[in-house]
Design a protein around this motif. Structure first.
Motif, PDB file in Angstrom:
ATOM      1  N   LYS A 184     -58.890 -74.607  59.197  1.00  0.00           N
ATOM      2  CA  LYS A 184     -59.178 -74.483  57.767  1.00  0.00           C
ATOM      3  C   LYS A 184     -57.959 -74.818  56.910  1.00  0.00           C
ATOM      4  O   LYS A 184     -58.025 -74.735  55.674  1.00  0.00           O
ATOM      5  N   GLY A 185     -56.849 -75.201  57.567  1.00  0.00           N
ATOM      6  CA  GLY A 185     -55.642 -75.547  56.828  1.00  0.00           C
ATOM      7  C   GLY A 185     -55.040 -74.379  56.072  1.00  0.00           C
ATOM      8  O   GLY A 185     -54.475 -74.547  54.977  1.00  0.00           O
ATOM      9  N   LEU A 186     -55.140 -73.171  56.622  1.00  0.00           N
ATOM     10  CA  LEU A 186     -54.615 -71.984  55.958  1.00  0.00           C
ATOM     11  C   LEU A 186     -53.105 -71.880  56.142  1.00  0.00           C
ATOM     12  O   LEU A 186     -52.564 -72.222  57.201  1.00  0.00           O
ATOM     13  N   HIS A 187     -52.443 -71.391  55.111  1.00  0.00           N
ATOM     14  CA  HIS A 187     -50.997 -71.166  55.170  1.00  0.00           C
ATOM     15  C   HIS A 187     -50.752 -69.680  55.423  1.00  0.00           C
ATOM     16  O   HIS A 187     -51.282 -68.831  54.714  1.00  0.00           O
ATOM     17  N   MET A 188     -49.926 -69.388  56.421  1.00  0.00           N
ATOM     18  CA  MET A 188     -49.707 -67.996  56.808  1.00  0.00           C
ATOM     19  C   MET A 188     -48.220 -67.659  56.720  1.00  0.00           C
ATOM     20  O   MET A 188     -47.375 -68.409  57.204  1.00  0.00           O
ATOM     21  N   GLU A 189     -47.913 -66.529  56.092  1.00  0.00           N
ATOM     22  CA  GLU A 189     -46.532 -66.063  55.984  1.00  0.00           C
ATOM     23  C   GLU A 189     -46.434 -64.648  56.555  1.00  0.00           C
ATOM     24  O   GLU A 189     -47.293 -63.807  56.283  1.00  0.00           O
ATOM     25  N   ILE A 190     -45.388 -64.402  57.339  1.00  0.00           N
ATOM     26  CA  ILE A 190     -45.204 -63.099  57.977  1.00  0.00           C
ATOM     27  C   ILE A 190     -43.817 -62.567  57.641  1.00  0.00           C
ATOM     28  O   ILE A 190     -42.814 -63.272  57.830  1.00  0.00           O
ATOM     29  N   GLU A 191     -43.764 -61.343  57.164  1.00  0.00           N
ATOM     30  CA  GLU A 191     -42.490 -60.670  56.901  1.00  0.00           C
ATOM     31  C   GLU A 191     -42.467 -59.372  57.699  1.00  0.00           C
ATOM     32  O   GLU A 191     -43.154 -58.407  57.355  1.00  0.00           O
ATOM     33  N   CYS A 192     -41.706 -59.367  58.785  1.00  0.00           N
ATOM     34  CA  CYS A 192     -41.636 -58.175  59.644  1.00  0.00           C
ATOM     35  C   CYS A 192     -40.293 -58.134  60.355  1.00  0.00           C
ATOM     36  O   CYS A 192     -39.920 -59.104  61.037  1.00  0.00           O
ATOM     37  N   PRO A 193     -39.542 -57.051  60.221  1.00  0.00           N
ATOM     38  CA  PRO A 193     -38.287 -56.913  60.970  1.00  0.00           C
ATOM     39  C   PRO A 193     -38.557 -56.946  62.480  1.00  0.00           C
ATOM     40  O   PRO A 193     -39.476 -56.274  62.956  1.00  0.00           O
ATOM     41  N   GLU A 194     -37.796 -57.729  63.200  1.00  0.00           N
ATOM     42  CA  GLU A 194     -38.044 -57.870  64.637  1.00  0.00           C
ATOM     43  C   GLU A 194     -37.809 -56.576  65.402  1.00  0.00           C
ATOM     44  O   GLU A 194     -38.328 -56.406  66.507  1.00  0.00           O
ATOM     45  N   GLU A 195     -37.041 -55.646  64.821  1.00  0.00           N
ATOM     46  CA  GLU A 195     -36.737 -54.393  65.535  1.00  0.00           C
ATOM     47  C   GLU A 195     -37.676 -53.261  65.130  1.00  0.00           C
ATOM     48  O   GLU A 195     -37.518 -52.125  65.590  1.00  0.00           O
ATOM     49  N   SER A 196     -38.680 -53.533  64.312  1.00  0.00           N
ATOM     50  CA  SER A 196     -39.585 -52.486  63.824  1.00  0.00           C
ATOM     51  C   SER A 196     -40.407 -51.889  64.966  1.00  0.00           C
ATOM     52  O   SER A 196     -41.080 -52.607  65.706  1.00  0.00           O
ATOM     53  N   LEU A 197     -40.365 -50.539  65.101  1.00  0.00           N
ATOM     54  CA  LEU A 197     -41.089 -49.846  66.166  1.00  0.00           C
ATOM     55  C   LEU A 197     -42.175 -48.943  65.582  1.00  0.00           C
ATOM     56  O   LEU A 197     -41.984 -48.315  64.537  1.00  0.00           O
ATOM     57  N   VAL A 198     -43.302 -48.874  66.267  1.00  0.00           N
ATOM     58  CA  VAL A 198     -44.394 -47.983  65.876  1.00  0.00           C
ATOM     59  C   VAL A 198     -44.864 -47.217  67.109  1.00  0.00           C
ATOM     60  O   VAL A 198     -44.627 -47.635  68.246  1.00  0.00           O
ATOM     61  N   TRP A 199     -45.547 -46.074  66.869  1.00  0.00           N
ATOM     62  CA  TRP A 199     -46.007 -45.207  67.957  1.00  0.00           C
ATOM     63  C   TRP A 199     -47.505 -45.436  68.152  1.00  0.00           C
ATOM     64  O   TRP A 199     -48.332 -44.764  67.559  1.00  0.00           O
ATOM     65  N   VAL A 200     -47.845 -46.420  68.979  1.00  0.00           N
ATOM     66  CA  VAL A 200     -49.245 -46.845  69.100  1.00  0.00           C
ATOM     67  C   VAL A 200     -49.575 -47.247  70.538  1.00  0.00           C
ATOM     68  O   VAL A 200     -48.702 -47.343  71.395  1.00  0.00           O
ATOM     69  N   ASP A 201     -50.870 -47.469  70.746  1.00  0.00           N
ATOM     70  CA  ASP A 201     -51.341 -48.134  71.955  1.00  0.00           C
ATOM     71  C   ASP A 201     -51.350 -49.624  71.631  1.00  0.00           C
ATOM     72  O   ASP A 201     -52.114 -50.071  70.769  1.00  0.00           O
ATOM     73  N   LYS A 202     -50.514 -50.406  72.302  1.00  0.00           N
ATOM     74  CA  LYS A 202     -50.309 -51.801  71.919  1.00  0.00           C
ATOM     75  C   LYS A 202     -51.594 -52.615  71.991  1.00  0.00           C
ATOM     76  O   LYS A 202     -51.946 -53.343  71.052  1.00  0.00           O
ATOM     77  N   LYS A 203     -52.331 -52.516  73.084  1.00  0.00           N
ATOM     78  CA  LYS A 203     -53.523 -53.336  73.286  1.00  0.00           C
ATOM     79  C   LYS A 203     -54.534 -53.135  72.157  1.00  0.00           C
ATOM     80  O   LYS A 203     -55.034 -54.104  71.567  1.00  0.00           O
ATOM     81  N   TRP A 204     -54.820 -51.867  71.837  1.00  0.00           N
ATOM     82  CA  TRP A 204     -55.855 -51.594  70.846  1.00  0.00           C
ATOM     83  C   TRP A 204     -55.346 -51.773  69.428  1.00  0.00           C
ATOM     84  O   TRP A 204     -56.123 -52.052  68.510  1.00  0.00           O
ATOM     85  N   THR A 205     -54.049 -51.645  69.225  1.00  0.00           N
ATOM     86  CA  THR A 205     -53.490 -51.928  67.904  1.00  0.00           C
ATOM     87  C   THR A 205     -53.545 -53.419  67.611  1.00  0.00           C
ATOM     88  O   THR A 205     -53.842 -53.834  66.482  1.00  0.00           O
ATOM     89  N   VAL A 206     -53.288 -54.241  68.624  1.00  0.00           N
ATOM     90  CA  VAL A 206     -53.448 -55.694  68.468  1.00  0.00           C
ATOM     91  C   VAL A 206     -54.900 -56.016  68.130  1.00  0.00           C
ATOM     92  O   VAL A 206     -55.183 -56.875  67.291  1.00  0.00           O
ATOM     93  N   GLU A 207     -55.833 -55.322  68.771  1.00  0.00           N
ATOM     94  CA  GLU A 207     -57.256 -55.500  68.482  1.00  0.00           C
ATOM     95  C   GLU A 207     -57.563 -55.151  67.018  1.00  0.00           C
ATOM     96  O   GLU A 207     -58.271 -55.893  66.330  1.00  0.00           O
ATOM     97  N   ALA A 208     -57.018 -54.030  66.545  1.00  0.00           N
ATOM     98  CA  ALA A 208     -57.267 -53.589  65.169  1.00  0.00           C
ATOM     99  C   ALA A 208     -56.707 -54.589  64.162  1.00  0.00           C
ATOM    100  O   ALA A 208     -57.385 -54.955  63.185  1.00  0.00           O
ATOM    101  N   ILE A 209     -55.480 -55.025  64.374  1.00  0.00           N
ATOM    102  CA  ILE A 209     -54.865 -56.003  63.471  1.00  0.00           C
ATOM    103  C   ILE A 209     -55.614 -57.328  63.541  1.00  0.00           C
ATOM    104  O   ILE A 209     -55.887 -57.967  62.520  1.00  0.00           O
TER     105      ILE A 209
END
Length: 314
Positions: A184-209
């Motif tokens: 679709k020719g969409l432009h995507m921008e991401i701003e996230c510190p590479e060291e940012s940590l969260v307390w989650v289940d990775k697999k299902w958090t990836v699913e949610a996002i």
């Protein structure tokens, strides 16, 4: 004092004692009958599904028994209401699933009959076969989503939370929608510190996002923009996923997180209305939540609040 006088006095005492005993027996009997009637009446109220009022005099035996019956009555009504609610929910789920399956199956049957029942040109035959393939893929996606939903609701999925790198979670989620976004020719921008940590289940958090990103791609027009911004807070890390797509009316903010719900204006787009429902369930079960702000015709911003590493160590 003569013997007759003594006998008369003794007879009088005996008579008085008998009268007292008979009176006490009759009084006790009447109290016991009333007590029994009250208890039986309470039981009948429970059997008839009526509300049982608690006895204010809880110091008496009758009051204590009635209080326990009142608790039993509340538990009975709660169990009955829960059972009715669960039956209605199961009926609604079956109805929703049937509705979701009906259209693609009907399309497959119709185009299959057209291919088998007519002498078609090769190009036209391929066209119908491609349509059937798209419907089969839709069924496949629907079944996958239904399995995820079923496992989540039946508590078959155990979320194993721990410190995870948010940048890696976002990268994995973005990878799942990159091909569709490029088409679709969409432009995507991401701003996230590479060291940012969260307390989650990775697999299902990836699913949610990924579910939120998938919606952003679907409902953003050709050449549109998608922004992903991360904002660390005290107990949460907020992930904002913003697009300049079709937007959502404010009255539907809560509806979009319901199972199988879709706005009338997006019925032509692919999807079954489970993605955002799963996103909310996944975040809620991890101690997070999701919010949405939108302007119809201008775009939407979904804010995903993920427990920070600090929250997980408390």
């Amino acid at each position: 004092m003569s013997d007759w006088t003594l006998w008369l006095i003794l007879a009088g005492v005996i008579f008085i004692c008998l009268c007292v005993c008979v009176g006490m027996w009759m009084y006790t009997r009447s109290r016991f009958i009333r007590f029994s009637d009250n208890i039986l009446n309470s039981i009948r109220l429970i059997e008839n599904g009526e509300t049982l009022l608690e006895n204010v005099n809880e110091d008496s035996l009758e009051g204590k028994i009635n209080a326990e019956l009142a608790k039993l009555c509340k538990a009975y009504h709660h169990a009955e209401n829960t059972s009715v609610s669960q039956k209605k929910e199961v009926q609604q789920i079956v109805s929703d699933i049937s509705h979701q399956l009906k259209t693609p199956i009907a399309n497959i049957v119709m185009y299959n009959d057209m291919v088998l029942g007519r002498k078609l040109e090769r190009d036209e035959e391929e066209k119908y076969l491609l349509i059937m393939r798209a419907q089969v893929e839709k069924l496949h996606i629907l079944v996958q989503d239904l399995v995820k939903m079923s496992r989540m609701e039946s508590a078959m999925i155990v979320l194993e939370q721990g410190p995870e790198n948010l940048y890696q979670c976002l990268a994995q989620a973005v990878a799942g929608i990159t091909a569709a976004a490029e088409r679709k020719g969409l432009h995507m921008e991401i701003e996230c510190p590479e060291e940012s940590l969260v307390w989650v289940d990775k697999k299902w958090t990836v699913e949610a996002i990924g579910n939120v990103l998938d919606n952003a791609v679907k409902y953003t027009g050709q050449g549109g923009h998608i922004y992903i911004r991360v904002n660390p807070l005290e107990m949460f890390t907020r992930v904002d996923i913003e697009d300049d797509g079709i937007g959502i009316e404010e009255k539907h903010y809560s509806d979009i997180f319901k199972r199988f719900w879709r706005e009338a204006k997006v019925h032509e787009n692919e999807g079954v209305g489970i993605g955002l429902y799963l996103t909310r369930e996944i975040l809620t079960r991890q101690g997070g939540y999701v919010k949405v702000e939108s302007i119809p015709g201008e775009g939407s911003c979904f804010s995903l609040y993920l427990p920070s590493e600090k929250a997980g160590t408390l």
